[in-house]
Design an enzyme around this catalytic site. Sequence first.
Site, short mmCIF file in Angstrom:
data_model
loop_
_atom_site.label_atom_id
_atom_site.label_comp_id
_atom_site.label_asym_id
_atom_site.label_seq_id
_atom_site.Cartn_x
_atom_site.Cartn_y
_atom_site.Cartn_z
N TYR A 54 -1.58 -0.12 11.15
CA TYR A 54 -1.81 -0.83 9.87
C TYR A 54 -0.62 -0.63 8.94
O TYR A 54 -0.05 -1.59 8.41
CB TYR A 54 -3.10 -0.33 9.22
CG TYR A 54 -3.20 -0.69 7.74
CD1 TYR A 54 -3.39 -2.00 7.32
CD2 TYR A 54 -3.09 0.30 6.76
CE1 TYR A 54 -3.46 -2.33 5.97
CE2 TYR A 54 -3.17 -0.01 5.40
CZ TYR A 54 -3.35 -1.33 5.01
OH TYR A 54 -3.41 -1.66 3.68
N THR B 124 0.82 -1.21 0.00
CA THR B 124 0.00 0.00 0.00
C THR B 124 0.85 1.26 0.00
O THR B 124 1.98 1.26 0.52
CB THR B 124 -0.91 -0.01 1.26
OG1 THR B 124 -1.50 1.28 1.42
CG2 THR B 124 -0.13 -0.32 2.53
N ASP B 125 0.26 2.35 -0.51
CA ASP B 125 0.97 3.64 -0.48
C ASP B 125 1.15 4.15 0.96
O ASP B 125 1.96 5.04 1.21
CB ASP B 125 0.25 4.70 -1.34
CG ASP B 125 -1.18 4.99 -0.93
OD1 ASP B 125 -1.67 4.40 0.06
OD2 ASP B 125 -1.83 5.80 -1.62
N GLU B 126 0.39 3.56 1.91
CA GLU B 126 0.48 4.04 3.30
C GLU B 126 1.85 3.78 3.90
O GLU B 126 2.21 4.41 4.90
CB GLU B 126 -0.60 3.38 4.17
CG GLU B 126 -1.99 3.69 3.65
CD GLU B 126 -3.05 3.74 4.72
OE1 GLU B 126 -2.73 3.68 5.91
OE2 GLU B 126 -4.23 3.84 4.34
N LYS C 94 2.13 -3.35 7.34
CA LYS C 94 2.34 -3.57 5.89
C LYS C 94 3.80 -3.29 5.51
O LYS C 94 4.38 -3.99 4.69
CB LYS C 94 1.39 -2.69 5.07
CG LYS C 94 -0.09 -3.02 5.22
CD LYS C 94 -0.48 -4.39 4.69
CE LYS C 94 -0.40 -4.50 3.20
NZ LYS C 94 -0.89 -5.83 2.74
#
Length: 354
Positions: free
Chosen positions: A153, A128-130, A157
Amino acid sequence: MQTLLVTGGAGFIGCNFVRYLLQKYSDVRVVVYDKLTYAGRLENLADVAEQFAGRYQFVQGDICDAGRVEETIRTHGIDTIVNFAAETHVDRSILDPDAFIQTDVYGTYVLLEAARKLGNLRYHQISTDEVYGHIHGGHRSLESDNVAPRSPYAASKASADHFVSAYHITYGLPVTISRGANNIGPYQYPEKAVPLFVTNALSDLPLPVYGDGRQMRDYQYVTDHCEGIDLVLRNGVIGEVYNIGTGAEMTNLEMVEILLDELGKPRTLIQHVEDRLGHDRRYCMDVSKLMALGWEPDYNHEEAIRATVRWYLENRRWWEPIRNGEFKQYYQKLYGNRKVLAMPPEAEYTNANN
Ligand code: NAD
Ligand code: DAU
């Protein structure tokens, strides 16, 4: 015939990916391996099970269960693993990070270990871009940027990404990683902002916009993401990371306004509420590396939002039972006592990455 293990395939992006793959390729078999948490639903794949009965199978299992993972790989002759399985909602990770560490970190390790032991299988990680953290205006995250996750989260990741890269460097496992922007489209559990806002608006409930609503996101249509993942799986360079998004950005308030317009609902439904803890202000990725492989999105933000709204309008039978189940307690816990903001403050924008 290529045989893929798609973990987390009964969730939002996973079920769209499985549908996409089986429709596109006649020489592909898919085994979905999914624990069926609150977010995973067999009915997301009901049409797939009917249409592709000979090339699709479902196994219920936890990616943290090494024995069951290995048995599934052996029994079905798996040669490729695509890992979507994860706890995925930032707000839930703030309430209780435990399951995120179990599934997103330990579960990824179990899959990598199985891939290594059972013949150095091709492995693709859905990230994810997060993981980049929030990004100062002007910069677009590059695959070579440092990761700087800020929520439990995102931290889980990012840890998983490190393990995937480590298995490539240490053991030569043939891996790729893709980092997707915010997906929207069919079958997204209505805890996420877009389906939450659509389904609230359809019941004339307020739309709880966190803080000033000027956070920037790249809302991409899920099938565009699926196409990008497929491209990386086939043509991506082993060991590399690829960003997948439209490369554009919009504020949450702009997203809400398009959504309300499509529904013909008034803007008075917008309610600014107390912000998410540690809320990332802006995500925006450079997607030129993926585009160089020949990919471009079919939907811009507005088209993606409008198409998503129409799907929820036409599929009440899918989301109404969800909203009447476990979701009710979750909603009460997260939003029940949340402070409503009369005048949303200018959000602080500190510790931005890159
Ligand atoms: P989702 O929450 O809709 O689905 C997750 C799926 O994983 C569910 O089917 C669930 O049952 C399954 N699962 C959870 N724990 C499991 C376990 N221990 N073992 C086996 N299965 C388990 O998620 P999503 O939005 O479809 O996201 C899929 C992947 O894409 C995730 O890895 C997520 O981090 C990533 N991602 C999501 C987005 C987004 O906007 N939704 C964007 C970029 C990346
Ligand atoms: O960017 C990719 C990520 O997108 C994925 O990795 C995550 O799995 C996925 O959940 C999503 O994370 P976000 O936190 O960006 O998505 P969410 O839909 O929860 O929120 C989108 C934006 O809307 C974000 O700025 C927070 C805001 N929001 C969200 C909710 C649930 C609100 O203003 N109100 C809300 O009630």
